[in-house]
Design an enzyme around this catalytic site. Structure first.
Site, PDB file in Angstrom:
ATOM      1  N   ASP A 391       0.831  -1.246   0.000  1.00 49.44           N
ATOM      2  CA  ASP A 391       0.000   0.000   0.000  1.00 49.44           C
ATOM      3  C   ASP A 391       0.852   1.277   0.000  1.00 49.44           C
ATOM      4  O   ASP A 391       1.901   1.315   0.559  1.00 49.44           O
ATOM      5  CB  ASP A 391      -0.945   0.088   1.138  1.00 49.44           C
ATOM      6  CG  ASP A 391      -2.182  -0.750   0.800  1.00 49.44           C
ATOM      7  OD1 ASP A 391      -2.165  -1.686  -0.023  1.00 49.44           O
ATOM      8  OD2 ASP A 391      -3.166  -0.434   1.387  1.00 49.44           O
ATOM      9  N   THR A 392       0.511   2.231  -0.286  1.00 44.19           N
ATOM     10  CA  THR A 392       1.220   3.299  -0.981  1.00 44.19           C
ATOM     11  C   THR A 392       0.504   4.631  -0.780  1.00 44.19           C
ATOM     12  O   THR A 392      -0.691   4.648  -0.544  1.00 44.19           O
ATOM     13  CB  THR A 392       1.242   2.948  -2.474  1.00 44.19           C
ATOM     14  OG1 THR A 392       1.874   1.701  -2.631  1.00 44.19           O
ATOM     15  CG2 THR A 392       1.909   3.983  -3.306  1.00 44.19           C
ATOM     16  N   ILE A 393       1.246   5.728  -0.941  1.00 46.73           N
ATOM     17  CA  ILE A 393       0.592   7.047  -1.023  1.00 46.73           C
ATOM     18  C   ILE A 393       0.981   7.684  -2.348  1.00 46.73           C
ATOM     19  O   ILE A 393       2.057   7.412  -2.889  1.00 46.73           O
ATOM     20  CB  ILE A 393       0.957   7.987   0.150  1.00 46.73           C
ATOM     21  CG1 ILE A 393       2.460   8.289   0.220  1.00 46.73           C
ATOM     22  CG2 ILE A 393       0.416   7.454   1.457  1.00 46.73           C
ATOM     23  CD1 ILE A 393       2.922   9.489  -0.527  1.00 46.73           C
TER      24      ILE A 393
END
Length: 580
Positions: A391-393
């Site tokens: 998961d990531t921004i």
């Protein structure tokens, strides 16, 4: 776009006083609203709710957290560049959204320089430690790299990425970019709803890992929504980074903490692994989709998968298939399957293998691959194309001088490896899990090699001028999401916000760059909003449907249009777009 009647019905069902006193009024007003009897918007033909775009002239920021967006706007108002603002926002996100990013992870960016009238690409992904090897992993009894612990940890590239971005495009002092992040870390901030949820889920995995409780469970549990949370160790880490221009992270006290901690827990890091690390400026690559140039970064990332999908779909009249139709969803899914077989075989670190990027994103190759798609039947397995020699921004910022940055940053698997160094307020990434232990695979594990990467920024130009900076989080969802955003904008005439709010398609189960093969066709996860009749058509074509809540990514975008900036931010996330 106004809310559909279906959305208003949901609101009424949740608030009884509205239901009892306003339903007749609402029904009477519907005759004046642009909806037909089925709840469809007569103007655009869409049947989902979408909030308004944000419009401004001097600057715009769109991130997945309000405090990060505000930090970016603050920097812009002080005269900082879009790149300054993006670094400040990223630092805040590492604190307020540790479930998606942090200084223990990597970074990629595409920058439009108004001065140079061109795009720059930055690959700030770190390599595996020099002393690791396939033999060492197998000698420990593993037949694949474990997802957590010290073995999948690779050199974090984000901080070095900030440094060289700032050196090339920054206007304010580097230290000034960390004021908001340090202030929030020391004095505290209220935890947002989604982050609270993901922290609780992360605790189920990491509770027994060293230092996790000390940082994120100081009161015996992860913070709840609205609870004030502080991270004084991260504040000190940021202060050290700010004062040394990142040097503390790679050559100073933070570097020593990382190496000592990893090796104490069974890893093979050396001080040299960090000291010698340097990101790489690279040329973005593009493909033209119906008159618009869509830009991605080449491997070791997966960005060109989005270009390959678009190249295949350009062979079809998508507009006439209509958004949400079974025919469109089937075609998109089958194109994705074809492309992801190439992704599994060819995408890897180009410093160690020859990657046929130019061939993969060519129109001629797309035409060849399109012939594999059966419009009337699901494919169970697909072979990669045969090409001569893996998961990531997300955030985006635009400034008043015309510069724009598309930036994505992540620890992988949400928070990362579980490895939290002593005297540190961050977790290290576990990108090394993406390596293959097949010595003949392009993405095979080697010391000093960068793994296959999932995080990808994107950009769109029109007639050699900047148009849209955008990205979409979510692992293997990202190329699928990039392609859907472009299709929504160009083929289905959605505005920037609608393109992100539209229900998404996500196929799961393609072959992986780690070696696993698809042999059962995978399954199709469709977000709520597609009609039941179209779902039944998909089942008849052979699709297996399985809804995965939360797997559809998060989107932000900025568009330059007629002298103004238009911002959009995903309603699936806590953040927003803001301008001034």
């Amino acid at each position: 776009m106004l809310l559909t009647y279906a959305s208003n019905e949901y609101i009424l069902s949740k608030y009884s006083f509205l239901k009892n006193n306003m339903k007749l009024l609402l029904l009477s007003l519907l005759i004046f609203l642009p909806f037909d009897s089925n709840g469809y918007d007569r103007v655009t033909g869409l049947d989902f709710a979408s909030r308004s775009e944000v419009i401004a002239t001097n600057g715009m920021a769109a991130t997945s957290h309000p405090l990060a967006t505000q930090a970016a706007i603050s920097i812009l108002k002080k005269g900082g560049s879009a790149i300054d603002a993006a670094i400040a926002a990223n630092a805040v996100l590492g604190l307020v959204e540790p479930t998606g990013c942090g200084i223990g992870g990597d970074l990629f960016a595409i920058v439009w320089s108004e001065k140079d009238k061109k795009l720059y690409g930055l690959n700030a992904s770190g390599p595996s430690p020099q002393d690791i090897s396939i033999k060492k992993i197998k000698d420990l009894g593993f037949n694949k790299i474990p997802p957590y612990g010290p073995l999948p940890v690779t050199v974090p590239g984000a901080v070095k990425g900030w440094e060289i971005l700032h050196k090339k495009f920054g206007k304010l002092e580097f230290e000034d970019l960390f004021e908001d992040a340090i202030n929030y870390a020391e004095k505290g901030f209220p935890v947002s709803e989604l982050v609270s949820y993901y922290l609780e889920r992360s605790s189920e995995v990491f509770t027994d890992y060293p230092n996790f409780k000390k940082i994120w469970m100081p009161n015996g549990q992860t913070p709840k929504k609205g609870e004030i949370f502080k991270n004084p160790l991260l504040a000190q880490n940021y202060r050290d980074i700010a004062e040394t221009y990142g040097g503390a992270f790679y050559k100073g006290e933070i570097a020593k903490e990382i190496v000592t901690f990893i090796n104490k827990n069974g890893g093979v890091f050396t001080f040299t692994d960090l000291e010698n690390y340097s990101p790489e400026w690279i040329e973005p690559v593009s493909s033209n989709y119906r008159g618009y140039d869509v830009w991605e970064l080449p491997p070791n990332g997966q960005g060109i998968a989005a270009l390959q999908i678009l190249n295949i779909l350009e062979n079809y009249n998508i507009r006439d298939l209509k958004f949400g139709s079974a025919e469109y969803i089937h075609l998109f899914t089958e194109a994705k399957k074809v492309v992801y077989e190439d992704r599994a075989k060819y995408y890897a670190d180009p410093k160690f293998s020859s990657i046929p990027t130019e061939k993969l994103i060519s129109k001629e190759y797309a035409n060849e691959r399109a012939s594999l798609i059966n419009l009337n039947k699901v494919s169970k397995s697909v072979d990669a194309g045969q090409i001569e020699d893996g998961d990531t921004i997300y955030l985006t910022v635009a400034d008043k001088n015309g510069n724009m940055i598309s930036l994505i940053q992540s620890n992988y698997r949400g928070m990362g490896s579980g490895m939290v160094p002593d005297n540190a307020g961050f977790m290290l990434q576990d990108r090394g899990e993406m390596f293959s232990l097949d010595i003949n695979h392009r993405n095979s594990l080697l010391g000093g090699k960068r793994p296959f990467h999932t995080i990808i920024p994107a950009f769109v130009t029109k007639d050699d001028k900047p148009l849209i900076s955008f990205g979409l989080m979510g692992g293997a969802m990202q190329p699928q999401g990039h392609a859907q955003i472009i299709i929504n904008l160009i083929d289905f005439d959605m505005n920037l916000q609608e393109a992100g709010d539209a229900p998404r398609i996500r196929h799961v189960g393609s072959s992986q760059p780690t070696g696993e093969k698809m042999n059962d066709g995978g399954y199709l996860s469709l977000e709520n909003g597609f009609s039941k009749s179209e779902l039944e058509k998909l089942k008849k074509l052979g699709h297996k449907l399985n809804y995965d809540p939360g797997g559809f990514g998060g989107y932000q975008a900025i568009m330059k249009s007629n002298g103004v900036l238009i911002g959009a931010s995903d309603s699936r996330k806590d953040g927003h777009a803001s301008g001034y």
